[in-house]
Scaffold this active site. Structure first.
Site, PDB file in Angstrom:
ATOM      1  N   GLU A 147       5.048  -2.811  -0.836  1.00  0.00           N
ATOM      2  CA  GLU A 147       5.135  -1.709  -1.803  1.00  0.00           C
ATOM      3  C   GLU A 147       6.567  -1.218  -2.019  1.00  0.00           C
ATOM      4  OE1 GLU A 147       2.259   1.259  -0.614  1.00  0.00           O
ATOM      5  OE2 GLU A 147       0.643   0.134  -1.549  1.00  0.00           O
ATOM      6  N   GLU A 298      -4.590  -5.018  -1.478  1.00  0.00           N
ATOM      7  CA  GLU A 298      -5.185  -3.970  -0.631  1.00  0.00           C
ATOM      8  C   GLU A 298      -6.207  -3.222  -1.473  1.00  0.00           C
ATOM      9  OE1 GLU A 298      -2.185  -1.411   1.059  1.00  0.00           O
ATOM     10  OE2 GLU A 298      -0.984  -3.097   1.755  1.00  0.00           O
TER      11      GLU A 298
HETATM   12  C1  GAL Z   1      -0.762   1.410   1.144  1.00  0.00           C
HETATM   13  C2  GAL Z   1       0.175   0.643   2.060  1.00  0.00           C
HETATM   14  C3  GAL Z   1      -0.489   0.347   3.380  1.00  0.00           C
HETATM   15  C4  GAL Z   1      -1.113   1.601   3.937  1.00  0.00           C
HETATM   16  C5  GAL Z   1      -2.072   2.184   2.931  1.00  0.00           C
HETATM   17  C6  GAL Z   1      -2.762   3.423   3.432  1.00  0.00           C
HETATM   18  O1  GAL Z   1      -0.103   1.989   0.081  1.00  0.00           O
HETATM   19  O2  GAL Z   1       0.593  -0.569   1.487  1.00  0.00           O
HETATM   20  O3  GAL Z   1       0.454  -0.158   4.284  1.00  0.00           O
HETATM   21  O4  GAL Z   1      -0.101   2.495   4.235  1.00  0.00           O
HETATM   22  O5  GAL Z   1      -1.368   2.487   1.770  1.00  0.00           O
HETATM   23  O6  GAL Z   1      -1.903   4.509   3.619  1.00  0.00           O
END
Ligand code: GAL
Length: 661
Positions: A147, A298
């Site tokens: 990110e 994700e």
């Molecule tokens: C995403 C990030 C993950 C984790 C998730 C929950 O944005 O890529 O590493 O932090 O949020 O907070």
């Protein structure tokens, strides 16, 4: 994108767990239908526990166990967090805030990517990872970092790089003075050395816009360096990055150019009736980056939170949201995360499995979905989202209206209007797409543009050509206001769009939130919102809407102008999503866009197609059963039922219908 199979898996952090858990994890993943995991993006310390000492055995062993269970790996380059030894040995790599204070170690992205020591060590660890896994058949490819864009440094080096960036962009100091209009408040620069990063408070908007461009450029450059190394050392591996949907601090079009495919992180949060509009728009924007299907790297798999946590998703809701991603162009879903962490900042960011390590409802749901995804893969792979109406996306416009949203009470922001337009179209079941500068336009039946506040001559030319060839274009209030460098134009509004729109703005006034004035339409009316513009109508332009209320009463507000084989609508206000929905019902028939007005609240309809085949996804975002009318008879590939003229969905239910239903 990934052959004939859809990808299905989760983010996995083997380094967080004792090895005794690994075999069972892999077995449970296999049972849930996983074929991929993403690992490594925060594991710099594990790869390099002391400066220059590398260790890959832990990941080699984890990957081996996964692969024995049919699960391949995507490796994140581990640059999203630096090891503590680096922060101690090279304290100057830590990022600095605008008060000159260095960040303490302990949070990810706490460093400055421009610091040579960071850069040297980061490139070395990327190089080692790339070389180690270059020929490893168990590894599909790499995700760069994690990110990009989530933190900004303001150290001395950043100031220096900013000056160089401006020098490259403008060449001479005279040019920058002219583009910024620095005569205002006597802020004229004699040389580039006199230019610093702008004040965070209320900078000259041109200066502010360039800071946004610079910050984006820094991450793009850093990623490019990583990609060059990965390509050199591991030429057969795919490269992606996990983008963030509607996140807007990076010029994602440029950012994605070097990637093989786009993946992104989808966190829809908790349900509100029309939540799906934002998520669906985010999918369209992400798809538009490479105009190709994506991987969800994700997907939220449980209640999110750090110190507290959000309400849980209801039974079925999680899978429905994953199906939404597929409906909108994902060819793979990877959840965040496999098991909830028992330590660190994200202890309450729930994964598929809870802290107790017992597979419960969320695991069962993910496993059922895994079977369904495998079963429907062949019907889905090869299709892409249908796109009839294109919504314009542009980061300069977003940034410019972040600095000057013009209306204190009811901000005029490019991306807010983009969301409202998308919501209105989605509630009408329109197949939306998103387009950026220079992309192919001719296949869209209509294009809608949030305020084109900055004018880009190429965009004016492209939109004009699109309309002349028969396209339908919607322009709004506050278009053609400024130069591309964020300085007002000295010409009648809507500036370079005036000829295309066939109008000139005589007067404009922002509106308080509670203003109760209207635009009268041929049928019904909408409320003026944020701003009202009095349009002077040129010969040949048709008046569609008339202002009602106060001193603009009776004056033109919305127009339609035929140009070549197409036409341009100009909307002299920025209405709510509900009112855009009414307006689009006037606009879409002429453009022959398919839409319907009978979609129950909370129901989303999306289509994917390939030559000769089409799929209709019907998703129920509501916690109650709903009936949706269909055009004819269709088979629900998911539920295996024939649907005759209607489909009934349980709470959070999904149907994947064969054909355009
Ligand atoms: C995403 C990030 C993950 C984790 C998730 C929950 O944005 O890529 O590493 O932090 O949020 O907070």
């Amino acid at each position: 994108m990934f052959g004939t199979k859809m990808l299905y898996g989760a983010a996995y952090y083997p380094e967080h767990w004792e090895r005794k858990h690994w075999a069972r994890d892999a077995k449970l993943m296999k049972q849930a239908g996983f074929n991929v995991v993403r690992v490594g993006e925060f594991a710099w310390w594990n790869f390099e526990p002391r400066e220059g000492v590398f260790d890959f055995t832990w990941l080699d062993d984890a990957i081996a166990g996964l692969y024995e269970n049919g699960i391949s790996t995507i490796i994140g380059t581990p640059t999203a967090t630096i090891p503590a030894w680096m922060a101690k040995a090279y304290p100057h790599v830590m990022g600095m805030d605008d008060k000159g204070v260095r960040r303490p170690f302990g949070v990810r992205k706490d460093y400055c990517v421009l610091q040579p020591d960071f850069d040297r060590l980061a490139m070395r660890v990327v190089e080692r990872v790339a070389a180690h896994y270059a020929d490893d058949k168990r590894v599909i490819g790499f995700q760069t970092d994690n990110e990009f864009g989530s933190s900004r440094c303001r150290c001395g080096l950043c100031h220096e790089h900013f000056r160089k960036f401006l020098q490259r962009r403008y060449g001479t100091i005279d040019r920058i003075n002219k583009e910024y209009g620095t005569w205002f408040w006597g802020a004229v620069y004699n040389s580039f050395d006199e230019i610093d990063l702008p004040t965070p408070a209320c900078p000259n908007p041109s200066h502010g816009l360039d800071f946004k461009r610079f910050a984006s450029f820094v991450d793009i450059e850093h990623q490019s360096k990583q990609i060059k190394l990965l390509r050199k050392l591991a030429p057969r591996k795919l490269i992606t990055h996990n983008l963030m949907g509607l996140f807007s601090d990076i010029e994602y079009y440029e950012f994605c150019k070097d990637l093989d495919f786009v993946s992104w992180d989808s966190y829809p949060g908790n349900n509100t009736e029309n939540r799906f509009a934002d998520d669906s728009l985010a999918h369209a924007v992400m798809w538009s980056m490479k105009q190709a299907n994506v991987l969800i790297m994700e997907k939220q798999s449980g209640p999110g939170g750090w110190t507290t946590y959000a309400p849980a998703t209801a039974p079925g809701e999680q899978s429905m949201l994953a199906w939404q991603s597929i409906a909108r162009g994902a060819d793979g879903i990877s959840y965040f995360r496999w098991r909830t962490s028992i330590s660190g900042q994200e202890q309450y960011w729930h994964g598929i499995i809870n802290h107790d390590n017992v597979p419960r409802r969320r695991y069962r749901e993910v496993a059922t979905m895994g079977k369904d995804v495998a079963r429907l893969s062949s019907a889905i792979i090869g299709t892409e989202p249908v796109r009839q109406v294109g919504i314009y996306n542009n980061y300069d416009q977003i940034w410019a209206t972040e600095y000057q949203h013009q209306n204190n009470d009811d901000p005029i922001r490019f991306n807010l209007v983009m969301r409202e337009m998308a919501e209105a179209l989605l509630l009408l079941g329109v197949d939306i797409g998103s387009f950026g500068d220079g992309q192919k336009l001719k296949d869209y039946k209509a294009l809608v543009c949030p305020p084109l506040y900055l004018s880009n001559p190429k965009l004016v030319a492209d939109l004009t050509a699109y309309v002349r060839a028969g396209g339908h274009l919607v322009l709004t209030a506050r278009s053609g206001v400024k130069t591309i460098n964020n300085k007002n134009l000295m010409q009648p509004l809507p500036g370079p769009f005036a000829e295309l729109a066939g109008v000139e703005i005589d007067e404009y006034a922002v509106l308080p939130k509670d203003a109760d004035w209207k635009v009268e339409l041929p049928q019904g009316s909408i409320k003026t919102k944020r701003i009202r513009e009095h349009l002077l109508v040129k010969k040949g332009t048709e008046i569609i809407g008339i202002h009602r209320g106060d001193y603009m009463d009776g004056l033109p507000a919305i127009t339609k102008h035929k140009v070549g084989k197409g036409c341009v609508w100009y909307v002299g206000t920025l209405p709510s999503a509900a009112d855009w929905r009414l307006l689009f019902q006037l606009i879409l028939p002429g453009a022959k866009v398919d839409f319907r007005t009978d979609i129950p609240t909370g129901i989303e309809i999306a289509h994917r197609s390939a030559k000769g085949r089409q799929l209709t996804f019907v998703l129920n975002h509501a916690g109650k059963s709903q009936i949706v009318r269909l055009a004819g008879t269709a088979t629900d590939l998911l539920g295996g039922k024939k649907c005759d003229g209607r489909v009934e969905l349980p709470p959070y239910g999904v149907a994947v219908l064969n054909g355009r239903a």
